[in-house]
Design an enzyme around this catalytic site. Structure first.
Site, mmCIF file in Angstrom:
data_model
loop_
_atom_site.group_PDB
_atom_site.id
_atom_site.type_symbol
_atom_site.label_atom_id
_atom_site.label_comp_id
_atom_site.label_asym_id
_atom_site.label_seq_id
_atom_site.Cartn_x
_atom_site.Cartn_y
_atom_site.Cartn_z
ATOM 1 N N GLU A 255 102.454 53.763 20.679
ATOM 2 C CA GLU A 255 101.681 55.004 20.804
ATOM 3 C C GLU A 255 100.724 54.936 21.982
ATOM 4 O O GLU A 255 100.505 55.935 22.678
ATOM 5 C CB GLU A 255 100.908 55.277 19.511
ATOM 6 C CG GLU A 255 101.783 55.488 18.278
ATOM 7 C CD GLU A 255 102.533 56.808 18.304
ATOM 8 O OE1 GLU A 255 102.298 57.621 19.221
ATOM 9 O OE2 GLU A 255 103.371 57.017 17.403
ATOM 10 N N ARG A 259 101.230 57.886 24.754
ATOM 11 C CA ARG A 259 100.165 58.893 24.752
ATOM 12 C C ARG A 259 99.158 58.648 25.872
ATOM 13 O O ARG A 259 98.778 59.585 26.578
ATOM 14 C CB ARG A 259 99.454 58.916 23.398
ATOM 15 C CG ARG A 259 100.359 59.310 22.244
ATOM 16 C CD ARG A 259 99.578 59.451 20.954
ATOM 17 N NE ARG A 259 100.471 59.577 19.800
ATOM 18 C CZ ARG A 259 100.418 60.546 18.905
ATOM 19 N NH1 ARG A 259 99.521 61.504 19.013
ATOM 20 N NH2 ARG A 259 101.239 60.566 17.875
ATOM 21 N N ASP A 383 114.831 56.977 17.980
ATOM 22 C CA ASP A 383 115.042 58.158 18.819
ATOM 23 C C ASP A 383 114.814 57.938 20.310
ATOM 24 O O ASP A 383 115.712 58.149 21.133
ATOM 25 C CB ASP A 383 114.181 59.316 18.313
ATOM 26 C CG ASP A 383 112.747 58.895 17.993
ATOM 27 O OD1 ASP A 383 112.378 57.728 18.241
ATOM 28 O OD2 ASP A 383 111.977 59.738 17.478
ATOM 29 N N GLU A 545 110.164 68.548 18.658
ATOM 30 C CA GLU A 545 111.532 68.217 19.046
ATOM 31 C C GLU A 545 112.457 69.425 19.132
ATOM 32 O O GLU A 545 113.343 69.478 19.997
ATOM 33 C CB GLU A 545 112.108 67.174 18.085
ATOM 34 C CG GLU A 545 111.586 65.761 18.302
ATOM 35 C CD GLU A 545 110.181 65.565 17.758
ATOM 36 O OE1 GLU A 545 109.539 64.556 18.115
ATOM 37 O OE2 GLU A 545 109.709 66.419 16.976
#
Length: 719
Positions: A255, A259, A383, A545
């Site tokens: 993350e 981010r 993913d 998404e």
């Protein structure tokens, strides 16, 4: 016959009224267990409900389904902009610093963490991939060629597109101003109670660096909000990346990379602001330590100032989704180390064993290089690994062909083993083309388990990714599959009473011959649901998404139906989730009116609203022929793309870089007061093993005075 007594008549009237009320609740599909608050009520923000006032203008998309039983919910939720978003909210300048969230004047921490030197690992395999000096051939164009024609849209189409774009921008500003006024400097804001998400907690969601600020630097620039960007610059200067507001003292590496590092790199590419690049280098230098393991695979959790321990296994998406950001940092700095650590990780993953073609499972043991559990999926925990294969290929201008080859192999195996058709349960409802999942096998060969027809919101990025790959690699047949995947994700959202997508839905395909073949219908009478559902997780947190795939399909094909789908989703989401300081999550998309949850992720602004905005932008704005968007929707400039602001001059800021934000000082002061008063903490002592995979050992600290005098740091416990 004597007349009924007055009391008996009153009882009959009460019973008749009760029965009529039940009938109305059934017809209007209102759950009597959920309280209804009118707009004037102080608790109205706990739900979003807009009564039928005037008939909406005709919907451009088909309304022949979902089922007529849900008609009242759909009529109360038309694809029109709510009045509150017709204009931008009043700006709050400068950002508010709440007095109760600041440390006493003059207080400062007595010591700072310093980073240890990188270790040398002689047993690591050498890096095979070397960048060529020239691009690996002609890179095909991705966006629809019709956009280049004069008059590609009519005046009416342009006005409609720009009106929609303004509505999205106003929604972003509503959320942004709510954050500025109530949670500036914290990671996130609670949109219902208008409080920081971690004001009195022992941990922040993403380390306490101010996720909503750094994650949205590029969003501000893309939307032309330069004054807002300038207000963020001092926060970026102040952030101390070595201090983590976490009960364990560790930060989530994946993350932090997507981010924070991605946000800073994208902000630099869009603005030319050297401060953004400087802070990206600072953060990247710290994250280099997460790769300092015997295999070179980064740890999942890291405590700054420590050496990480060696992880025994990895989560595919976490380990395999660091390279795009590190490759871009290498391109901007020329520091070969940034390239090498990311390339070594990818090559190690390429060498792992699989029992399902070229696909990798969600969990893999590093020593044996074999699956240890989990699933083969393009959803959670896997993913962005597959997403980054094609995006790295594009970022590097095809100079490392292995990434294009690995993407093609993965696409073939995904279509062979995971692609499935979910048949509709009634006439007029479309079948769904989705990517399911299979359980990972520990040995090969072994009989494959039955494919689970499970659709995750997280997996809905795949339509956009395969559309991108179809153009870049000349896999034209993939575009039809990409369109089917994107359409199915929208159809699932469109089938709910709220028009919003659930977190997970697993379909029951046991009634059909084979989920991977065209089904033979054996259900004698169609059920009420459009598809047979086995499991349903109705939570909705504003994930991006689906709109991400709609954006790619629009830019690749130029078909306006993708914009119309996005508009229906946006208006439903804005109407049902808008609250006091942003947009809420929803407990269950099947319930109308909705039950709000006091949560707003930073990606709602950084990804979801950004993709909605770009869906209705001029196609040349952040063209996917000129930019690569990361898994957090941060655009990285391609080598041929000219700087958007070549002559931009950003003023210098007073104060040392990395001194700590006011919120970080407040977190540290609260910890100091807690210990001073005899409190205890679950945070591991300095030098402890920490928590989480590879958290690290041997934290190095140094007093503030020593830093100023240039004295070397010492390990904890040294005199």
């Amino acid at each position: 016959m004597p007349a009924p007594r007055p009391l008996f008549r009153r009882v009959l009237l009460v019973l008749a009224g009760f029965a009529l009320g039940l009938v109305l609740l059934t017809l209007l599909d209102i759950d009597p267990r959920i309280p209804f608050y009118p707009p004037s009520h102080p608790h109205h923000h706990h739900q979003a409900y807009y009564p039928l006032l005037t008939p909406p203008r005709p919907d451009k998309l088909s309304t022949s389904w979902p089922p007529s039983a849900w008609l009242s919910a759909r009529l109360a939720n038309p694809p029109t902009l709510i009045p509150e978003l017709l204009s931008a909210p009043a700006a709050q300048r400068p950002p508010a610093l709440v007095a109760e969230h600041t440390a006493p004047d003059g207080w400062a921490p007595s010591e700072r963490v310093v980073l240890p030197p990188l270790r040398e690992w002689k047993d690591r395999a050498p890096i095979r991939g070397k960048l060529g000096k020239e691009a690996g051939g002609q890179v095909p164009r991705v966006q629809w060629e019709g956009f280049a024609a004069v008059g590609w849209e009519s005046e009416e189409e342009r006005r409609e597109r720009e009106e929609r774009q303004r509505g999205v921008r106003n929604a972003f500003l509503w959320s942004w101003e709510g954050y500025k006024a109530n949670a500036w400097g914290f990671d996130e804001v609670k949109p219902v109670t208008s409080q920081p998400s971690s004001q009195f907690a022992r941990s922040s969601p993403f380390g306490g660096y101010g996720a909503t600020i750094i994650d949205n630097l590029d969003t501000l620039l893309i939307m032309g909000l330069d004054e807002e960007f300038e207000q963020c610059r001092d926060h970026v200067r102040q952030v101390d990346f070595t201090y983590v507001h976490s009960q364990s003292g560790t930060l989530p590496v994946f993350e932090t990379n997507i981010r924070y590092l991605g946000g800073l790199l994208s902000a630099y590419d869009l603005s030319g602001d050297e401060l953004m690049l400087q802070r990206a280098i600072d953060l990247g230098d710290m994250l280099l330590r997460t790769f300092d393991t015997d295999t070179g695979i980064p740890v999942a959790q890291y405590r700054p100032g420590s050496y990480p321990s060696n992880p025994g296994s990895v989560v595919l998406a976490e380990a395999g989704s660091m390279a795009l950001e590190f490759f871009r940092l290498y391109q901007l700095t020329g520091n070969q180390t940034f390239f090498d650590v990311a390339q070594r990780t990818e090559e190690y993953l390429f060498g792992l064993e699989s029992t399902l073609g070229s696909l990798l499972p969600t969990h893999v043991a590093l020593k044996s290089k074999k699956p240890v559990g989990g699933t083969y999926t393009v959803g959670a925990l896997a993913d962005s690994y597959y997403e980054y294969l094609i995006k790295i290929h594009r970022l590097l201008d095809f100079r490392l062909p292995i990434y294009g080859e690995k993407f093609s192999l993965a696409a073939d195996d995904i279509f062979t083993h995971l692609l499935t058709l979910v048949p509709a349960s009634s006439v007029g409802v479309p079948d769904l083309l989705i990517l399911g999942e299979q359980a990972a096998q520990r040995a090969s060969p072994a009989p494959l388990p039955r494919l689970r027809a499970k659709l995750e919101h997280l997996s809905c990025f795949a339509g956009g990714t395969f559309a991108l790959g179809s153009r870049l690699l000349g896999r034209e047949d993939d575009l039809e599959i990409a369109a089917g995947l994107a359409q199915a994700c929208f159809d699932v959202a469109n089938s709910t009473k709220t028009g919003l997508a659930p977190e997970v839905v697993e379909f029951d395909v046991a009634a059909y011959a084979d989920a991977r073949d065209r089904p033979v219908r054996v259900v004698p009478e169609p059920p009420a649901e459009p598809w047979k559902v086995k499991d349903f997780v109705g939570r909705h947190i504003g994930r991006p998404e689906i709109v991400e795939s709609l954006f790619y399909m629009w830019r690749v094909t130029g078909e306006r139906r993708w914009q119309d789908m996005g508009w229906r989703m946006f208006t439903s989401w804005a109407r049902l989730t808008r609250s006091n300081a942003g947009f809420t999550s929803i407990h269950d998309v099947r319930h109308f009116p909705v039950l709000a949850q006091d949560n707003q992720e930073s990606f709602v602004l950084a990804e979801t609203l950004k993709y909605f905005y770009l869906l209705f932008s001029d196609p040349n704005h952040i063209s996917i022929d000129d930019w690569v968007l990361s898994t957090e929707a941060h655009p990285f400039k391609l080598s041929h793309t000219p700087p958007p602001r070549p002559n931009a001059v950003w003023p210098s800021l007073a104060g040392p870089v990395g001194e700590g934000t006011p919120q970080q000082r407040w977190f540290q002061w609260r910890e100091h007061e807690h210990f001073r008063k005899g409190g205890t903490s679950k945070r591991p002592p300095s030098g402890g093993a920490g928590t989480g995979a590879g958290a690290g050992t041997g934290v190095r600290r140094v007093g503030i005075g020593a830093l100023r005098e240039g004295r070397p740091p010492k390990k904890d416990g040294e005199d």
